[in-house]
Design a protein around this motif. Structure first.
Motif, PDB file in Angstrom:
ATOM      1  N   UNK A   1      -1.913  -1.319   7.808  1.00  0.00           N
ATOM      2  CA  UNK A   1      -3.325  -1.653   7.626  1.00  0.00           C
ATOM      3  C   UNK A   1      -4.157  -0.451   7.228  1.00  0.00           C
ATOM      4  N   UNK A   2      -3.848   0.713   7.822  1.00  0.00           N
ATOM      5  CA  UNK A   2      -4.579   1.937   7.465  1.00  0.00           C
ATOM      6  C   UNK A   2      -4.276   2.355   6.027  1.00  0.00           C
TER       7      UNK A   2
ATOM      8  N   UNK B   1       0.810  -1.227   0.000  1.00  0.00           N
ATOM      9  CA  UNK B   1       0.000   0.000   0.000  1.00  0.00           C
ATOM     10  C   UNK B   1       0.835   1.265   0.000  1.00  0.00           C
ATOM     11  N   UNK B   2       2.010   1.221   0.636  1.00  0.00           N
ATOM     12  CA  UNK B   2       2.819   2.432   0.696  1.00  0.00           C
ATOM     13  C   UNK B   2       3.390   2.774  -0.675  1.00  0.00           C
ATOM     14  N   UNK B   3       3.837   1.751  -1.423  1.00  0.00           N
ATOM     15  CA  UNK B   3       4.408   1.991  -2.747  1.00  0.00           C
ATOM     16  C   UNK B   3       3.357   2.452  -3.743  1.00  0.00           C
ATOM     17  N   UNK B   4       2.082   2.091  -3.515  1.00  0.00           N
ATOM     18  CA  UNK B   4       1.027   2.444  -4.470  1.00  0.00           C
ATOM     19  C   UNK B   4       0.349   3.770  -4.144  1.00  0.00           C
TER      20      UNK B   4
ATOM     21  N   UNK C   1     -13.478   2.465   7.401  1.00  0.00           N
ATOM     22  CA  UNK C   1     -13.151   2.504   8.822  1.00  0.00           C
ATOM     23  C   UNK C   1     -12.123   3.543   9.225  1.00  0.00           C
ATOM     24  N   UNK C   2     -12.005   4.627   8.455  1.00  0.00           N
ATOM     25  CA  UNK C   2     -11.102   5.725   8.815  1.00  0.00           C
ATOM     26  C   UNK C   2     -11.912   6.960   9.183  1.00  0.00           C
ATOM     27  N   UNK C   3     -11.260   7.925   9.830  1.00  0.00           N
ATOM     28  CA  UNK C   3     -11.953   9.115  10.313  1.00  0.00           C
ATOM     29  C   UNK C   3     -11.943  10.229   9.269  1.00  0.00           C
TER      30      UNK C   3
END
Length: 301
Positions: A200-201, A143-146, A184-186
């Motif tokens: 995960x976030x 997820x970080x690379x994308x 599920x994020x704010x």
């Protein structure tokens, strides 16, 4: 045992030999267990069905190098029903990710047909390709690379809507807030950057971006492999909830056969670019026929 050349690569001839051997073993096992061995031409005729969102017919993706031809995807055929999940498992380097990237046209197929909602995407022009990309999205392994580290979460999720000219600026902002809530994020996370989140976030942010265009089909390319076990379960549960609410179809790619069984309706085992076995989750998990599938199951701790 597979023979490799001096550079450590399988030759094209050796790859073809292994593929034929795999098919021969599968044929024998199907006959032994009294499963009907349907000829490929008959099978492809049967799978033409409006309940399928995606139909793959004899797909090949080859890469041509100085040391030979790499048969990353070698004659694969299967279909993905509407609102269902098809899982693909196999060892590293077997061609799983190449298959997924070919289906979303990141890689061009060498041969074969990919029909999405009745249209062969290998023959689409520019305008038709734009519509296709709106309906087909991908969740990447890392997820970080994308995620663009220079963009805020709000900008990342909003970008697909801007590219496809969907909604007014206000409507886009409202949808960003809604998508953050869905995963599920704010709402106040909209102004933060990717490096400020856990793995995960970040994957939840990637999922929110994927949903921005309301796609009908998503390729999940090992979306949980870089995450802790507890986080993996959260992401799988999130994907299942989204599928129930939106009716999205998934191709779920992973190493972990246990995780794939949990989320998938059908599973295919992939080896050296070929699907050596495909069937319902329960059949493949409890009654595997091919020796390679049996070896994958035996490797589960």
């Amino acid at each position: 045992m597979a023979k490799k050349n001096s550079d450590g690569y399988l030759s094209a001839k050796e790859s073809r030999r292994i593929s034929k051997a795999n098919r021969k073993i599968t044929n024998q096992l199907e006959k032994q267990h009294k499963r009907k061995n349907v000829p490929e031409s008959e099978y492809l005729t049967q799978m033409k069905d409006n309940t399928n969102v995606l139909e793959i017919d004899n797909l090949h993706t080859y890469f041509f190098t100085d040391v030979g031809t790499v048969h990353s995807v070698d004659g694969i055929s299967f279909n993905v029903p509407v609102g269902k999940t098809v899982g693909v498992v196999g060892e590293s380097g077997c061609g799983k990710s190449t298959l997924g990237r070919t289906l979303v046209k990141i890689y061009e197929p060498t041969e074969g047909k990919i029909e999405f909602m009745g249209k062969d995407i290998t023959k689409l022009n520019g305008g038709e390709m734009q519509d296709f990309r709106r309906n087909v999205q991908m969740i990447f392994q890392d997820p970080y690379a994308s995620l663009n580290p220079r963009m805020t979460v709000g900008e990342i999720i909003r970008e697909p809507m801007e590219i496809h000219n969907i909604g007014t600026p206000k409507e886009r902002d409202e949808k960003v807030a809604s998508l953050l809530e869905t995963v599920g994020l704010k709402p106040d996370h909209v102004r933060r950057y990717p490096h400020e989140f856990s793995g995960g976030q970040r994957q939840r942010i990637s999922i929110a971006r994927t949903l921005a265009l309301d796609p009908k089909f998503i390729v999940c390319d090992e979306p949980i492999s870089a995450l802790d076990v507890s986080i993996q379960a959260q992401i799988i549960n999130l994907l299942e909830r989204i599928q129930r609410e939106r009716g999205i179809s998934y191709l779920f790619i992973a190493h972990d056969l246990g995780a794939v069984k949990h989320i998938s309706n059908r599973i295919g085992a992939m080896y050296l670019g070929s699907l050596v076995e495909i069937g319902s989750s329960d059949d493949l998990y409890h009654h595997p026929l091919h020796p390679y599938t049996q070896a994958l199951l035996a490797s589960i701790p």
